[in-house]
Structures are given as C-alpha cells and as structure tokens.
Design a protein around this motif. Sequence first.
Motif, PDB file in Angstrom:
ATOM      1  N   LEU A 144       0.821  -1.212   0.000  1.00 24.00           N
ATOM      2  CA  LEU A 144       0.000   0.000   0.000  1.00 24.00           C
ATOM      3  C   LEU A 144       0.851   1.257   0.000  1.00 24.00           C
ATOM      4  O   LEU A 144       0.548   2.239  -0.681  1.00 24.00           O
TER       5      LEU A 144
ATOM      6  N   LYS B 250      -2.560   1.440  -3.267  1.00 24.35           N
ATOM      7  CA  LYS B 250      -3.890   1.897  -2.854  1.00 24.35           C
ATOM      8  C   LYS B 250      -4.310   3.133  -3.634  1.00 24.35           C
ATOM      9  O   LYS B 250      -5.472   3.277  -4.016  1.00 24.35           O
ATOM     10  N   GLU B 251      -3.336   4.021  -3.892  1.00 28.49           N
ATOM     11  CA  GLU B 251      -3.688   5.249  -4.600  1.00 28.49           C
ATOM     12  C   GLU B 251      -4.206   4.952  -5.995  1.00 28.49           C
ATOM     13  O   GLU B 251      -5.181   5.552  -6.460  1.00 28.49           O
TER      14      GLU B 251
ATOM     15  N   VAL C  36      -7.636   2.729  -5.553  1.00 26.02           N
ATOM     16  CA  VAL C  36      -8.705   3.324  -4.763  1.00 26.02           C
ATOM     17  C   VAL C  36      -8.877   4.801  -5.101  1.00 26.02           C
ATOM     18  O   VAL C  36      -9.870   5.200  -5.709  1.00 26.02           O
ATOM     19  N   GLU C  37      -7.897   5.632  -4.744  1.00 27.89           N
ATOM     20  CA  GLU C  37      -8.065   7.062  -4.941  1.00 27.89           C
ATOM     21  C   GLU C  37      -8.202   7.457  -6.413  1.00 27.89           C
ATOM     22  O   GLU C  37      -9.013   8.298  -6.772  1.00 27.89           O
TER      23      GLU C  37
ATOM     24  N   LEU D  48     -14.109   2.155  -9.161  1.00 31.87           N
ATOM     25  CA  LEU D  48     -14.944   2.378  -7.984  1.00 31.87           C
ATOM     26  C   LEU D  48     -16.408   2.536  -8.347  1.00 31.87           C
ATOM     27  O   LEU D  48     -17.284   2.155  -7.582  1.00 31.87           O
TER      28      LEU D  48
ATOM     29  N   GLN E   6     -15.847   3.547  -2.529  1.00 23.31           N
ATOM     30  CA  GLN E   6     -14.434   3.688  -2.215  1.00 23.31           C
ATOM     31  C   GLN E   6     -14.034   3.040  -0.898  1.00 23.31           C
ATOM     32  O   GLN E   6     -13.020   2.349  -0.824  1.00 23.31           O
ATOM     33  N   VAL E   7     -14.828   3.238   0.137  1.00 21.68           N
ATOM     34  CA  VAL E   7     -14.471   2.717   1.449  1.00 21.68           C
ATOM     35  C   VAL E   7     -14.385   1.194   1.425  1.00 21.68           C
ATOM     36  O   VAL E   7     -13.442   0.597   1.942  1.00 21.68           O
TER      37      VAL E   7
ATOM     38  N   ARG F  32     -11.246  -0.018  -0.429  1.00 25.82           N
ATOM     39  CA  ARG F  32     -10.048   0.214   0.364  1.00 25.82           C
ATOM     40  C   ARG F  32      -9.915  -0.828   1.465  1.00 25.82           C
ATOM     41  O   ARG F  32      -8.843  -1.400   1.674  1.00 25.82           O
ATOM     42  N   GLU F  33     -11.024  -1.093   2.167  1.00 28.63           N
ATOM     43  CA  GLU F  33     -10.978  -2.045   3.276  1.00 28.63           C
ATOM     44  C   GLU F  33     -10.653  -3.457   2.784  1.00 28.63           C
ATOM     45  O   GLU F  33      -9.895  -4.190   3.417  1.00 28.63           O
TER      46      GLU F  33
ATOM     47  N   GLU G 283      -6.938  -3.535   1.702  1.00 22.86           N
ATOM     48  CA  GLU G 283      -6.064  -3.520   2.869  1.00 22.86           C
ATOM     49  C   GLU G 283      -6.076  -4.861   3.598  1.00 22.86           C
ATOM     50  O   GLU G 283      -5.031  -5.365   4.014  1.00 22.86           O
TER      51      GLU G 283
END
Length: 242
Positions: free
Chosen positions: A125, A130-131, A134-135, A141, A148-149, A152-153, A156
């Motif tokens: 990450l 992650k970027e 996710v971002e 997404l 998004q949440v 990410r979870e 991770e």
Amino acid sequence: MIPGGPQGGFADRGALPAERVADPRERPLYTLREAARYLDVPEATLRTWVRGRGYPVQRGSRREWSPPLIETPGGGPLLSFYNLVEANVLAALRRERRISMHRVRRAVEAAKAFLGVERPLLLDLQAGLKEVFVERGGELLSLTRSGQVALREILESFLTRVDRDEKGLPLRFRPPVGGKVRAEWVALNPLVAFGAPAVERVETRVLALRYDAGEELEEIAEDYGLPPHAVREALVFEGLAA
C-alpha cells in the motif's frame, strides 16, 4: 483425505534459466489447484488470470482473446510465490463481484504507467498501490456496490496476508484459514519447505498426517515445540479440525 500441497520434487515440476531462478520467489512452485486453495478462489478464475481466455464478440462467431494478467515463470504451468502474491491482489479486487476483469485489467495497466513498474501487483500500500486502485480508480470504484471505502478495506485486508522483507518485497504469504482473512501461524515462504504451507518450519501436511493417524494434538505440538493453537490452525487449514 488430507488436501495436498507442494510436496518436494520441484526440480522436475518446471524449469527456468539459472539467471531467472536466482530468487526462490520466482521459481515455479504451485499448481493451479494448489494456488487456488491457498488463495481461496475458484480454480477456473485463477486459470483465467494466468492463462487468459477467449470470449465471443457480440453475437457473431468471432472470438477475442483476453491475455493473462499474471505471467508464470517461463510461461509454464506452475505459479511462483510472486505469482501467488499478484493473484492475491486480483482476488481482493474481484471480491466486489460487479467489477469486471476488463476494468481490473485497465486498472493494472494504469498502475504500471502511473507507478512506472512492470509488476505493480507485487507492491504494498505504501508504494502507491492503494492510490492507483482506490483514490485514482474512479471507473473501477463506480462499479462497486459500496464504493471507495469498501474497496479500500478489502484491499487492505487482503494485503495483510503478505509479510515483506526490509526492502518491501514479499517474503511470506499467510493464507486464509477457518474463516479468517489471514492465518496467524500458517505461512508459505519460498525459503522454507520449498514454499509449502508450514508452521514455523514444519509443513502443515506433516502435522495433519500425524493427527490423522490418531496422535493427540497436544502431543504433536510438544514434539515440534509449537503452541497447541498453532497446530490446531494447521489442522483447520488441512481440513481436519474445526
């Protein structure tokens, strides 16, 4: 019957030029069936990731070819430890069932370009994975159920399965076991037992064979100097205990 794992004899299970196998993490170690079990994904899904697949174009007879997302050592039938780590990221992305492989493929290509690396699925990450997923993964997404949440979870939690060395490279993989995302004791390390699932340096299949032969869990644990709950986790992994 005890589910099988890699049981030695890797020299005749695949071959690569010497310069390609200096790092044990690059060696061909796992069959599709073994790797799918360690990842807890369908074997057919993993086959698509490492072999590619054809699919029909609209309603005609013409078919397009979707190339593999993961390159096995020498293009052979066996996966390396690094391939297992790469497939783990794909398993996280595919956990949201509405994300198509086409979108995942585009995300992987975006990661290659954005991060300037050939194998972004090996990164952690902190290295920017992650970027990208996710971002920056707006299109990806938009197809998830929870947004998004959730992505990410999931990413991770799946990436915690991978222990890394001081350089940030994957060192050990802790497979899901007994409903947990990652094992506490069971790990695959290409430097230990030829990458077979093991607790410390004892293969889980060895512990399972002794238990299946009628030996008590506490006796097995004492013989190897392991905590009883570590042996129990190995037995759960091998399908012999709850």
